[in-house]
Design a protein around this motif. Sequence first.
Motif, short mmCIF file in Angstrom:
data_model
loop_
_atom_site.label_atom_id
_atom_site.label_comp_id
_atom_site.label_asym_id
_atom_site.label_seq_id
_atom_site.Cartn_x
_atom_site.Cartn_y
_atom_site.Cartn_z
N ILE A 254 -12.44 -30.65 2.44
CA ILE A 254 -11.62 -31.29 3.47
C ILE A 254 -10.15 -30.90 3.28
O ILE A 254 -9.45 -30.57 4.25
CB ILE A 254 -11.79 -32.83 3.41
CG1 ILE A 254 -13.18 -33.22 3.92
CG2 ILE A 254 -10.70 -33.54 4.22
CD1 ILE A 254 -13.51 -34.69 3.72
N ALA A 255 -9.69 -30.93 2.04
CA ALA A 255 -8.29 -30.57 1.76
C ALA A 255 -8.02 -29.11 2.13
O ALA A 255 -6.98 -28.79 2.72
CB ALA A 255 -7.98 -30.82 0.29
N LEU A 256 -8.97 -28.23 1.81
CA LEU A 256 -8.79 -26.81 2.12
C LEU A 256 -8.76 -26.57 3.61
O LEU A 256 -7.88 -25.86 4.12
CB LEU A 256 -9.91 -26.00 1.47
CG LEU A 256 -9.88 -24.48 1.71
CD1 LEU A 256 -8.59 -23.88 1.16
CD2 LEU A 256 -11.10 -23.81 1.08
N ALA A 257 -9.71 -27.16 4.34
CA ALA A 257 -9.74 -26.97 5.79
C ALA A 257 -8.52 -27.59 6.45
O ALA A 257 -7.96 -27.02 7.40
CB ALA A 257 -11.03 -27.59 6.36
N GLY A 258 -8.08 -28.74 5.96
CA GLY A 258 -6.88 -29.37 6.52
C GLY A 258 -5.64 -28.51 6.29
O GLY A 258 -4.78 -28.38 7.18
N THR A 259 -5.54 -27.91 5.11
CA THR A 259 -4.41 -27.04 4.81
C THR A 259 -4.42 -25.80 5.70
O THR A 259 -3.38 -25.39 6.22
CB THR A 259 -4.45 -26.61 3.33
OG1 THR A 259 -4.40 -27.77 2.50
CG2 THR A 259 -3.28 -25.69 3.00
N LYS A 260 -5.61 -25.22 5.87
CA LYS A 260 -5.73 -24.06 6.75
C LYS A 260 -5.35 -24.41 8.19
O LYS A 260 -4.69 -23.62 8.88
CB LYS A 260 -7.15 -23.50 6.70
CG LYS A 260 -7.51 -22.80 5.41
CD LYS A 260 -8.93 -22.26 5.47
CE LYS A 260 -9.30 -21.48 4.22
NZ LYS A 260 -10.69 -20.95 4.28
N SER A 261 -5.79 -25.57 8.64
CA SER A 261 -5.47 -26.00 10.00
C SER A 261 -3.96 -26.15 10.18
O SER A 261 -3.39 -25.66 11.16
CB SER A 261 -6.17 -27.32 10.31
OG SER A 261 -5.90 -27.74 11.64
#
Length: 312
Positions: A254-261
């Motif tokens: 979740i943290a990785l996808a949120g950062t990418k977004s």
Amino acid sequence: MTQVHRRPIRIDIAVCTYRRAELDQTLLSLAVLSVPTGAIIRIIIADNDVTPSARGRVDAMRSAVPFEIVYVHCPASNISIARNACLDHASGDFLAFIDDDETASEDWLTEMLIMADTTGADAVLGPVQAVYANVAPAWMQRGDFHSTLPVWVAGEILTGYTCNVLLRRGAPSLAGRRFNIALGRSGGEDTEFFTHMHKAGGRIAYAADALVYEPVPNTRASVSWLSKRRYRMGQTHGRMLLEARGGFGRWRAIALAGTKSAYCFAAAALLSASPIKRHRYGLRGIMHAGVVSGLFGVREIEQYGNLEKAPQ
């Protein structure tokens, strides 16, 4: 010396249809395919409407198509039901899928078979070239936001799509495999299908010259449609990550996808003067936001069925 005769290769071509007049053009393109010597072609039409609305259209086209056509009525408005009907009625060595608004290039099937024979892959993907009408925004046409190509990860294709694919029916990774009915109105059923196939040991190859063409209707030539599609794609990916990860791994994802977004949205803002780059980054940001949604267990949005009715 006894001459050995090879058994003819039997190929089924599956077309799932739902109230599309473009089916005529799809069938006409299949009628003029170059066919390998000795190959036997059969076409399966899976009509996904509540009523058998495509039956008359299919019957009217039989005289123009030099191959056997099998018509199957499989209601209603759920693409997974139609795809599974094609799997259930297939009897050939190979099963190819093409969409009911696409047209195949003359060498489409030959190129797919060559790649299948060369690689021994369980599935072979081909490119889908979007064809834009003049009303589509110039940046969309230049950036080609609607064409479909496989995604490589570390030199390998991990999933696929059904708008241009050839399946080796006897492959162990495909034995008994079916499309998820629960995803038949949102989309993503093909991503899940091929991801699980790959995890079961199935190999996916790519035939760059096995080209099909897909017109982009006005209803899809918009940022809103692209955004919904990218978000749903992200949801599917997030849901599949959720199946494979739990506990701390889920929160890391979740943290990785949120950062990418966040990164993609920031890049889109910085590149606002360039429509192609702005929209490309913006849509990627939306996709990663969809991944976060999927990781939180939110089901995919419905994008098909009654939401996209095409005229008879």
